[in-house]
Design a protein around this motif. Structure first.
Motif, mmCIF file in Angstrom:
data_model
loop_
_atom_site.group_PDB
_atom_site.id
_atom_site.type_symbol
_atom_site.label_atom_id
_atom_site.label_comp_id
_atom_site.label_asym_id
_atom_site.label_seq_id
_atom_site.Cartn_x
_atom_site.Cartn_y
_atom_site.Cartn_z
ATOM 1 N N GLU A 42 0.892 -1.452 -0.141
ATOM 2 C CA GLU A 42 0.171 0.267 -0.319
ATOM 3 C C GLU A 42 0.928 1.568 -0.569
ATOM 4 O O GLU A 42 0.187 2.043 -0.936
ATOM 5 C CB GLU A 42 -1.030 0.052 1.504
ATOM 6 C CG GLU A 42 -2.061 -1.074 0.936
ATOM 7 C CD GLU A 42 -2.723 -1.083 2.678
ATOM 8 O OE1 GLU A 42 -2.535 -0.131 3.487
ATOM 9 O OE2 GLU A 42 -3.864 -1.343 2.018
ATOM 10 N N LYS A 87 0.737 4.562 -2.291
ATOM 11 C CA LYS A 87 0.528 5.680 -1.217
ATOM 12 C C LYS A 87 1.326 6.466 -1.212
ATOM 13 O O LYS A 87 1.174 7.661 -0.210
ATOM 14 C CB LYS A 87 -0.413 4.782 -0.683
ATOM 15 C CG LYS A 87 -1.856 4.660 -0.618
ATOM 16 C CD LYS A 87 -2.269 4.375 0.170
ATOM 17 C CE LYS A 87 -4.112 3.259 -0.615
ATOM 18 N NZ LYS A 87 -4.982 2.974 0.552
ATOM 19 N N CYS A 100 -5.429 10.114 -0.537
ATOM 20 C CA CYS A 100 -7.612 10.433 -0.911
ATOM 21 C C CYS A 100 -7.054 11.872 -2.022
ATOM 22 O O CYS A 100 -6.486 12.322 -2.378
ATOM 23 C CB CYS A 100 -7.528 11.068 0.567
ATOM 24 S SG CYS A 100 -6.735 12.321 1.448
ATOM 25 N N GLY A 113 -9.805 10.058 5.236
ATOM 26 C CA GLY A 113 -10.517 9.182 4.744
ATOM 27 C C GLY A 113 -9.914 7.967 5.388
ATOM 28 O O GLY A 113 -9.243 8.487 7.154
ATOM 29 N N ASP A 114 -9.424 6.775 4.795
ATOM 30 C CA ASP A 114 -8.161 5.622 5.385
ATOM 31 C C ASP A 114 -6.729 5.864 5.319
ATOM 32 O O ASP A 114 -6.132 5.115 5.817
ATOM 33 C CB ASP A 114 -8.556 4.658 4.430
ATOM 34 C CG ASP A 114 -9.989 3.340 4.578
ATOM 35 O OD1 ASP A 114 -10.270 3.874 5.728
ATOM 36 O OD2 ASP A 114 -10.704 3.031 3.311
ATOM 37 N N ASP A 115 -6.315 7.274 4.975
ATOM 38 C CA ASP A 115 -5.681 7.747 5.049
ATOM 39 C C ASP A 115 -4.537 8.069 7.146
ATOM 40 O O ASP A 115 -3.787 7.041 6.687
ATOM 41 C CB ASP A 115 -4.785 8.959 4.930
ATOM 42 C CG ASP A 115 -5.005 9.175 2.798
ATOM 43 O OD1 ASP A 115 -5.540 8.271 2.204
ATOM 44 O OD2 ASP A 115 -4.946 10.290 2.711
ATOM 45 N N LEU A 141 -5.277 5.393 8.770
ATOM 46 C CA LEU A 141 -4.955 4.253 9.168
ATOM 47 C C LEU A 141 -3.454 3.366 8.537
ATOM 48 O O LEU A 141 -2.753 2.902 9.458
ATOM 49 C CB LEU A 141 -5.803 3.551 8.631
ATOM 50 C CG LEU A 141 -7.842 3.497 9.512
ATOM 51 C CD1 LEU A 141 -8.629 1.900 7.929
ATOM 52 C CD2 LEU A 141 -7.723 3.014 11.351
ATOM 53 N N LEU A 198 -7.808 -0.039 15.363
ATOM 54 C CA LEU A 198 -7.990 0.809 14.180
ATOM 55 C C LEU A 198 -9.723 1.654 13.922
ATOM 56 O O LEU A 198 -9.536 2.205 13.362
ATOM 57 C CB LEU A 198 -8.083 -0.108 13.049
ATOM 58 C CG LEU A 198 -6.607 -0.883 13.167
ATOM 59 C CD1 LEU A 198 -6.841 -2.168 11.872
ATOM 60 C CD2 LEU A 198 -5.656 0.120 12.950
ATOM 61 N N LYS A 248 -9.746 5.890 13.573
ATOM 62 C CA LYS A 248 -10.481 5.926 11.853
ATOM 63 C C LYS A 248 -11.758 7.103 12.620
ATOM 64 O O LYS A 248 -12.036 7.533 11.446
ATOM 65 C CB LYS A 248 -10.568 5.482 10.829
ATOM 66 C CG LYS A 248 -11.010 5.502 9.869
ATOM 67 C CD LYS A 248 -12.064 4.321 8.780
ATOM 68 C CE LYS A 248 -12.672 5.001 7.329
ATOM 69 N NZ LYS A 248 -12.756 4.178 6.546
#
Length: 616
Positions: free
Chosen positions: A292, A296, A305, A476-478, A480, A506, A510
Motif C-alpha cells: 500500500e 500511496k 485521498c 478517509g483511510d489515510d 490508518l 483501528l 478512524k
C-alpha cells in the motif's frame, strides 16, 4: 522450596529439595544430588543460591552441560528449566513438587505417566521454536498421534471472518506415517466436532457406532468410526478450533486419562497456536502495508485521498520552477514534509534546505537570524555572522509559521524578496542571495490582512502558488495507513514488542477527529509503544476510549448545529450585517435573529443587539 528432579532411564523420578547455599550434582556418592549415569562426571555442576537467585556453575570443564537445549557453562536457573548432564535429564522447579504417582492407586502405570509428562514438555519446547502456523500444527499432530495411538489427527480452526457462528475448517491433517491426509474433512464426524464447538467441552467416544449420542449420526455410520477424541482449542474462553484424533481399527482405544492429557496438550497448544496465527497475520499485514505504501507514498509523504492527490499534482508541477509557494493547513498536517519534497524535486536539490521557525525566535533576534550581523552591530555581536538568507544561497529557504512575523520584519522580508539582496544588521553593504522561498502557516492570512496584522503585498509575494493540506479527519483511510507506518517505524526504534493494532483500535483511530493531525497520531503511538506490554495496541493504549469519542447526536440536532455555525460564519464574513447575510443565504432576516438568540457567546459589536447603520 526449590527442587531438582532427576529422570532415571527406568523407574520413578527422584526429587531432591535444594535448601543449601551450595548444592553439588554428579556421579560421585558424596554429591548432594547423586546421578548414577556413566555419562555424568564425578563432580559435574554446582547450584549456588545467594538468597534470591539460583546459579548453575560448571565443576568439570570438559563435562557437557545443556540448559533448555543450549550449551552453558554458567546460567541463572528459572522455574521449568531442563538441565542435561551428559545423557542424564534433570528438571528445576522453584517450588516443592508432589510425586507424580498417586499412592492411593498403586496400579497406576507411573512410567507411562512420566513419559506423558516428559512428552508434553518436549512438545511445548518444540512448538515454541516454530513460527509457521502449518508447520506448527503438523508437528503437534505427529506428537499427539504417537502419544495416543491414534491412526489420524486433524486440526480444525475457526475463521474469524465467518463471525461468531463460523464452522471450523480443516487447517492441518496427519496420519501415522506423518503424511498429510487427502480430503481430511471427509474422515471426521461433523456431529462430534459440532458438539465440541457448541459446548466448548472435550468428547471421547470409545465405540462410535454403538454410542447412544453419536451412533445414529450419518457421518459416524458412513465412516464406520470407532475410537474418537475431540477437544476444544480455547482463547480467553472463546473457541478458536478443535483437535480431533481417531482410530477406526481399534474400539475402546482411548480412556479418560488420555482425554485429560489431550485436553492439557490442547490448553498449551492454544496459546502457541494463537501466537503463531497472530504473528502470521501481522506478517501478512506488514506485507500488505508495504504494498500500500508503494502506491500511496509520494516521497516521504503518505496519502491517497483525492485532496492529497491534488496536492501531489500541484507539487510535481511547481517543484521544478523557482516560484514562491505558500503551504497552508492546520498544525500537524505535514507542511515541512511538503516543503522538503518541493526542495528534493527542484533544480536546487543539491543546494541547502534551511528552515526558519518564525514563531520560535525572539523578535529582537529575528532580524539578525534572518539577515545576519556584523561584528559590533549590537551588544554581544563579537563576530560577524551570516543569516539564514545567506546560508540558503543556491537552495531553498523555508519560512515556517510566517504568520508570526512582526510588521517591521515583514517590510524587510518583502524588500529582500523583491530585490533579492539583504543587508546584515550593522552593515550597509548589500549581499545578493539566490534562493527560493517556501513559506507555511496554520493561520488564515487573509483574515490577518483584514485586521492589519499581515501585509497584503507580502502575502501576494509569497502566495504565488498555494498548497492547502487537508486535516487528517478529512482524509478517509489515510489515517490508518499513516498510523501503521508510524507504528512500524517507531516500534523498532523504541525496542517495543508491539506488532500492530487491534481491530477495535483501528476503528477508534478512524473515528477520532485528531485535532492535532499527524503530529498527534505520532505522539500517541510513541507513548503507547513505550507503555504497552501487549502485542496489539488497544483503544485505551492510544487514549481513545469511549469517552474520547465524539458523542452521536440525533440527525436533526446535527443539522441545526451545522446551520447555526454556517449562519454565524457568513455573518462574520459580512462584518455583522444581518440583512446582507439573510440575502446571501436566501432566508428571512428573522432566521438570522433566531440563530443569534441561540448563540451563547455574544457576537462582536454590530453582529448582535440593535441594528447598525450597515443594516439599513
Amino acid at each position: 522450596m526449590a527442587t531438582l528432579r532427576y529422570f532415571p532411564p527406568q523407574g520413578q523420578p527422584v526429587l531432591v529439595p535444594i535448601h543449601k547455599p551450595l548444592t553439588t550434582v554428579g556421579r560421585d556418592l558424596g554429591n548432594d544430588v547423586h546421578v548414577p549415569d556413566p555419562s555424568v562426571s564425578d563432580h559435574h555442576i554446582q547450584i549456588v543460591f545467594n538468597g534470591r537467585d539460583f546459579q548453575l556453575e560448571e565443576m568439570d570443564r570438559v563435562a557437557e552441560i545443556l540448559v533448555n537445549g543450549k550449551k552453558k557453562r554458567r546460567a541463572r536457573l528459572v522455574h521449568g528449566d531442563r538441565i542435561q548432564l551428559g545423557r542424564a535429564q534433570l528438571g528445576f522447579s522453584m517450588m516443592s513438587e508432589l510425586p507424580l504417582v498417586d499412592d492411593s492407586h498403586p496400579e497406576q502405570d507411573s512410567p507411562n505417566v512420566l513419559a506423558s509428562v516428559r512428552r508434553m514438555h518436549a512438545f511445548s519446547e518444540r512448538l515454541m521454536t516454530m513460527t509457521g502456523v502449518d508447520e506448527l500444527l503438523e508437528a503437534m499432530l505427529d506428537d499427539l498421534i504417537e502419544l495416543t495411538g491414534a491412526a489420524r489427527g486433524v486440526v480444525l480452526l475457526v475463521d474469524p471472518s465467518d463471525g461468531e457462528q463460523g464452522s471450523p475448517r480443516v487447517r492441518a491433517s496427519r496420519n501415522v506415517k506423518r503424511e498429510t491426509i487427502e480430503d481430511a474433512s471427509g474422515a471426521i464426524s461433523d456431529s462430534i466436532v459440532r458438539q465440541v464447538v457448541e459446548t466448548k467441552r472435550p468428547v471421547i467416544v470409545s465405540d462410535a457406532l454403538t454410542d447412544t449420542t453419536f451412533g445414529k449420526s450419518e457421518s459416524v455410520i458412513a465412516l464406520k468410526l470407532s475410537s474418537v477424541m475431540c477437544v476444544p482449542l480455547l482463547s480467553q474462553g472463546e473457541i478458536i478450533g478443535v483437535i480431533y484424533v481417531g482410530n477406526d481399527e481399534v474400539k475402546h482405544l482411548f480412556h479418560r486419562e488420555q482425554l485429560d492429557l489431550l485436553t492439557i496438550f490442547a490448553g498449551q497448544a492454544s496459546l502457541i497456536v494463537q501466537n503463531a496465527m497472530l504473528l502470521s497475520a501481522l506478517r501478512a499485514d506488514q506485507e500488505k502495508l508495504k504494498t500500500e505504501l508503494l502506491d500511496k507514498r509520494f516521497g516521504e509523504i503518505i496519502g491517497a485521498c483525492p485532496s492529497m492527490m491534488e496536492v501531489f499534482r500541484k507539487l510535481q508541477k511547481v517543484a521544478a520552477t523557482d516560484i514562491s509557494v505558500l503551504i497552508t493547513g492546520e498544525t500537524g498536517t505535514g507542511k515541512e514534509l511538503i516543503a522538503r519534497e518541493l526542495h528534493r524535486r527542484s533544480n536546487r536539490h543539491d543546494g541547502p534546505f534551511v528552515v526558519v521557525n518564525c514563531g520560535a525566535i525572539p523578535e529582537n533576534l529575528m532580524e539578525s537570524e534572518m539577515f545576519g550581523h556584523v561584528r559590533g552591530a549590537f551588544t554581544g555581536a563579537v563576530a560577524s555572522r551570516p543569516g539564514k538568507f545567506q546560508l540558503a544561497d543556491g537552495g531553498t529557504l523555508f519560512l515556517d509559521e510566517i504568520g508570526e512575523l512582526t510588521l517591521q520584519l515583514q517590510v524587510k522580508l518583502l524588500r529582500a524578496l523583491q530585490e533579492r539582496v539583504v543587508y546584515r544588521v550593522g552593515d550597509s553593504k548589500p549581499e545578493k542571495c539566490d534562493i527560493r522561498i517556501v513559506a507555511a502557516t496554520n493561520r488564515v492570512l487573509e483574515e490577518m490582512i483584514k485586521t492589519g496584522e499581515f501585509r497584503e503585498d507580502l502575502f501576494y509575494r509569497l502566495n504565488v502558488v498555494n498548497l492547502w493540506l487537508p486535516p487528517l479527519r478529512e482524509r478517509g483511510d489515510d489515517v490508518l495507513i499513516i498510523a501503521k507506518a508510524l507504528l512500524s517505524k517507531y516500534a523498532d526504534e523504541l525496542g517495543s514488542g508491539v506488532r500492530g493494532f487491534s481491530p477495535q483500535a483501528l476503528a477508534a483511530i478512524k473515528k477520532h477527529a485528531w485535532p492535532g493531525n499527524i503530529r498527534q497520531v505520532e505522539n500517541r503511538i510513541k507513548k503507547a509503544l513505550v507503555l504497552c506490554d501487549k502485542a496489539l495496541l488497544q483503544p485505551e493504549d492510544l487514549d481513545l476510549g469511549p469517552e474520547a469519542m465524539e458523542p452521536i447526536v440525533p440527525l436533526e440536532k446535527a443539522k441545526e448545529d451545522f446551520q447555526r455555525r454556517y449562519v454565524l460564519d457568513v455573518l462574520e464574513r459580512n462584518n455583522g450585517n444581518r440583512t446582507q447575510t439573510a440575502r446571501d443565504l436566501g432566508v428571512d432576516p428573522r432566521t438570522i435573529f433566531r440563530y443569534l438568540e441561540k448563540e451563547q457567546n455574544p457576537m462582536p459589536s454590530g453582529a448582535a443587539g440593535a441594528p447598525t447603520d450597515r443594516d439599513s
